[in-house]
Write a protein that holds these residues in place. Structure first.
Motif, PDB file in Angstrom:
ATOM      1  N   VAL A 185       0.671  -0.870   0.058  1.00 34.41           N
ATOM      2  CA  VAL A 185       0.474  -0.220   0.028  1.00 34.41           C
ATOM      3  C   VAL A 185       0.169   0.990  -0.418  1.00 34.41           C
ATOM      4  O   VAL A 185       0.502   2.405  -0.241  1.00 34.41           O
ATOM      5  CB  VAL A 185      -1.061   0.171   1.486  1.00 34.41           C
ATOM      6  N   ASN A 186       2.054   1.388   0.641  1.00 35.83           N
ATOM      7  CA  ASN A 186       2.906   2.545   0.603  1.00 35.83           C
ATOM      8  C   ASN A 186       3.955   2.371  -0.145  1.00 35.83           C
ATOM      9  O   ASN A 186       5.308   1.507   0.157  1.00 35.83           O
ATOM     10  CB  ASN A 186       2.911   2.835   2.047  1.00 35.83           C
ATOM     11  N   GLN A 187       4.537   2.805  -1.699  1.00 35.97           N
ATOM     12  CA  GLN A 187       5.470   2.245  -2.436  1.00 35.97           C
ATOM     13  C   GLN A 187       6.635   3.180  -2.417  1.00 35.97           C
ATOM     14  O   GLN A 187       7.393   3.280  -3.281  1.00 35.97           O
ATOM     15  CB  GLN A 187       5.445   1.501  -3.960  1.00 35.97           C
ATOM     16  N   THR A 188       6.666   4.743  -1.487  1.00 34.02           N
ATOM     17  CA  THR A 188       7.288   5.251  -1.376  1.00 34.02           C
ATOM     18  C   THR A 188       8.538   5.271  -0.432  1.00 34.02           C
ATOM     19  O   THR A 188       9.634   6.380  -0.707  1.00 34.02           O
ATOM     20  CB  THR A 188       6.166   6.898  -1.042  1.00 34.02           C
ATOM     21  N   GLY A 189       8.468   4.498   0.451  1.00 31.61           N
ATOM     22  CA  GLY A 189       9.830   4.677   0.397  1.00 31.61           C
ATOM     23  C   GLY A 189       9.835   4.700   2.335  1.00 31.61           C
ATOM     24  O   GLY A 189      10.427   5.504   2.463  1.00 31.61           O
ATOM     25  N   VAL A 190       8.483   5.738   2.273  1.00 26.10           N
ATOM     26  CA  VAL A 190       8.488   7.107   3.596  1.00 26.10           C
ATOM     27  C   VAL A 190       7.950   6.489   4.973  1.00 26.10           C
ATOM     28  O   VAL A 190       6.991   5.120   5.061  1.00 26.10           O
ATOM     29  CB  VAL A 190       6.822   8.045   2.768  1.00 26.10           C
ATOM     30  N   TYR A 191       7.884   6.594   5.690  1.00 27.65           N
ATOM     31  CA  TYR A 191       8.178   5.573   7.476  1.00 27.65           C
ATOM     32  C   TYR A 191       6.971   6.092   7.423  1.00 27.65           C
ATOM     33  O   TYR A 191       7.211   7.459   8.167  1.00 27.65           O
ATOM     34  CB  TYR A 191       9.532   6.032   7.982  1.00 27.65           C
ATOM     35  N   SER A 201      11.404  10.003  14.318  1.00 30.52           N
ATOM     36  CA  SER A 201      10.182  10.493  13.505  1.00 30.52           C
ATOM     37  C   SER A 201       9.127  10.014  12.403  1.00 30.52           C
ATOM     38  O   SER A 201       9.973   9.650  11.618  1.00 30.52           O
ATOM     39  CB  SER A 201      10.560  12.582  13.400  1.00 30.52           C
ATOM     40  N   THR A 202       7.928  10.742  11.896  1.00 31.10           N
ATOM     41  CA  THR A 202       7.355   9.929  10.807  1.00 31.10           C
ATOM     42  C   THR A 202       7.618  10.530   9.709  1.00 31.10           C
ATOM     43  O   THR A 202       7.488  12.316   9.784  1.00 31.10           O
ATOM     44  CB  THR A 202       5.943   9.402  10.903  1.00 31.10           C
ATOM     45  N   GLY A 203       6.852  10.507   8.655  1.00 33.29           N
ATOM     46  CA  GLY A 203       7.270  11.272   7.057  1.00 33.29           C
ATOM     47  C   GLY A 203       8.479  11.280   7.092  1.00 33.29           C
ATOM     48  O   GLY A 203       9.261  12.090   5.499  1.00 33.29           O
ATOM     49  N   GLY A 204       9.388  11.125   7.489  1.00 30.58           N
ATOM     50  CA  GLY A 204      10.658  10.934   6.418  1.00 30.58           C
ATOM     51  C   GLY A 204      11.373   9.410   5.913  1.00 30.58           C
ATOM     52  O   GLY A 204      10.540   8.615   5.706  1.00 30.58           O
ATOM     53  N   ARG A 205      12.893   9.251   5.262  1.00 33.82           N
ATOM     54  CA  ARG A 205      12.131   7.975   4.341  1.00 33.82           C
ATOM     55  C   ARG A 205      13.021   6.889   5.537  1.00 33.82           C
ATOM     56  O   ARG A 205      13.565   6.947   6.378  1.00 33.82           O
ATOM     57  CB  ARG A 205      13.581   8.251   3.491  1.00 33.82           C
ATOM     58  N   ILE A 206      12.720   5.533   4.940  1.00 33.33           N
ATOM     59  CA  ILE A 206      12.980   4.628   5.800  1.00 33.33           C
ATOM     60  C   ILE A 206      14.158   4.004   5.435  1.00 33.33           C
ATOM     61  O   ILE A 206      14.463   3.793   4.853  1.00 33.33           O
ATOM     62  CB  ILE A 206      12.194   3.131   5.063  1.00 33.33           C
ATOM     63  N   THR A 207      14.774   4.207   6.433  1.00 30.41           N
ATOM     64  CA  THR A 207      16.624   3.456   6.525  1.00 30.41           C
ATOM     65  C   THR A 207      16.694   2.275   7.789  1.00 30.41           C
ATOM     66  O   THR A 207      17.561   1.635   6.385  1.00 30.41           O
ATOM     67  CB  THR A 207      16.980   4.990   7.750  1.00 30.41           C
ATOM     68  N   SER A 208      16.581   1.506   8.290  1.00 30.03           N
ATOM     69  CA  SER A 208      16.310   0.538   8.667  1.00 30.03           C
ATOM     70  C   SER A 208      15.294   0.551   9.722  1.00 30.03           C
ATOM     71  O   SER A 208      15.287   1.131  10.815  1.00 30.03           O
ATOM     72  CB  SER A 208      17.899   0.713   9.551  1.00 30.03           C
TER      73      SER A 208
END
Ligand SMILES: Nc1nc2c(ncn2[C@@H]2O[C@H](COP(=O)(O)OP(=O)(O)OP(=O)(O)O)[C@@H](O)[C@H]2O)c(=O)[nH]1
Ligand SMILES: [Mg+2]
Length: 273
Positions: free
Chosen positions: A31-37, A58-65
């Motif tokens: 459902v979320n292919q943007t890689g955003v946390y 914090s949410t809204g940033g890119r997924i790191t690990s």
């Protein structure tokens, strides 16, 4: 946004738990292919920036690990060892895993009393660490078997601990009941002893009957073999074990555990996501 922590105890608890993490990641990626946390992901996963471990997620940033909000407990090393070497290993730090060597020998009392007392502090410590990473901890999800010594004995000990240490936080327990032909001879006794603890210390119990899982898997296989798949169960749906998931070689319980993992995912799904 609220968060939940999964505590998986014993072989069954950890094997079901792993199917849960695998499916949760796959569902989210779908459902979320943007890689955003995002907030949905934050309910069960932390997003750890390796350069500043311990910082707020914090949410809204890119997924790191991604790290699972989980504590894994088994008094045998086998299953946890496999997890640490398997495809989901990056989801867990080794400190999140608590294990011994010999298991509880299918004995409720060994799990509850012997290992309970020995590992009490370590378990509380790890749960507390997981809780400290949450803004608003809403729920504990405990997953265990009623038949095994560790699952039934230590699992219900952990349930009591959670009640003592975190009385405000809701405790939802997924309990896997043995079949009548279970090869663990003590499983009926373990189940009765564990059941008393569940009635006293759980807020909500999701009982899962292994025989029903066997029957459902049999039906799905039959439908699949006779080409009837598609009328009620779609070909690419996650209930069909492992397909598209990280597990390439299916283990004996995977198909059954996928059904339980689906059940858990469905009750934790956020409306609109
Ligand atoms: N659905 C399901 N049932 C399982 C799985 N693994 C074991 N079981 C069932 O769980 C019961 C045995 O419990 P386990 O979880 O293997 O035992 P344990 O908690 O590791 O306890 P000890 O081995 O005694 O230390 C039996 O009824 C098994 O049929 C699994 O992955 N999925
Ligand atoms: Mg075991």
């Amino acid at each position: 946004m609220t968060q939940s922590i999964v505590v998986q105890v014993g072989q069954c608890g950890n094997q079901v738990g792993c199917r849960f993490w695998d499916l949760a990641l796959r569902e989210h990626a779908h459902v979320n292919q943007t890689g955003v946390y995002d907030e949905a992901l934050s309910s069960f996963f932390r997003n750890v920036d390796q350069r500043r471990e311990g910082g707020a997620d914090s949410t809204g940033g890119r997924i790191t690990s991604l790290k699972a909000r989980a504590v894994l407990v088994d008094m045998e090393e086998g299953v946890l060892g496999e997890i640490l070497q398997g495809p989901l290993r990056s989801l867990f730090n080794s400190t999140q895993l608590i294990s011994d060597v010999s298991g509880s020998g299918n004995n409720w009392a060994v799990g509850h009393h012997t290992y309970g007392l020995t590992y009490r502090e370590q378990i509380v410590d790890q749960v507390r660490k997981a809780a400290e990473h949450c803004d608003c901890l809403q729920c504990f999800f405990l997953i265990h078997s009623m038949g095994g010594g560790t699952g039934s004995g230590l699992g219900t000990f952990v349930l009591k601990l959670l009640e003592e240490e975190f009385p405000e936080i809701c405790r939802i327990v997924t309990s896997v009941y043995p079949t009548a032909e279970d090869d663990v001879i003590t499983s009926p006794y373990n189940s009765v002893l564990a059941m008393k603890e569940l009635t006293e210390h759980a807020d909500c119990v999701l009982p899962v009957d292994n025989q029903s899982l066997v029957d459902i898997v049999g039906k799905i296989q039959y439908m699949s073999n006779t080409g009837k798949l598609g009328c009620t169960i779609k070909k690419d749906c996650t209930i069909i074990s492992g397909q598209g998931g990280v597990v390439k070689v299916e283990k004996p319980f995977d198909a059954m555990n996928n059904i339980v993992a689906n059940l858990l995912l469905n009750i934790t799904r956020i409306p609109g996501v």
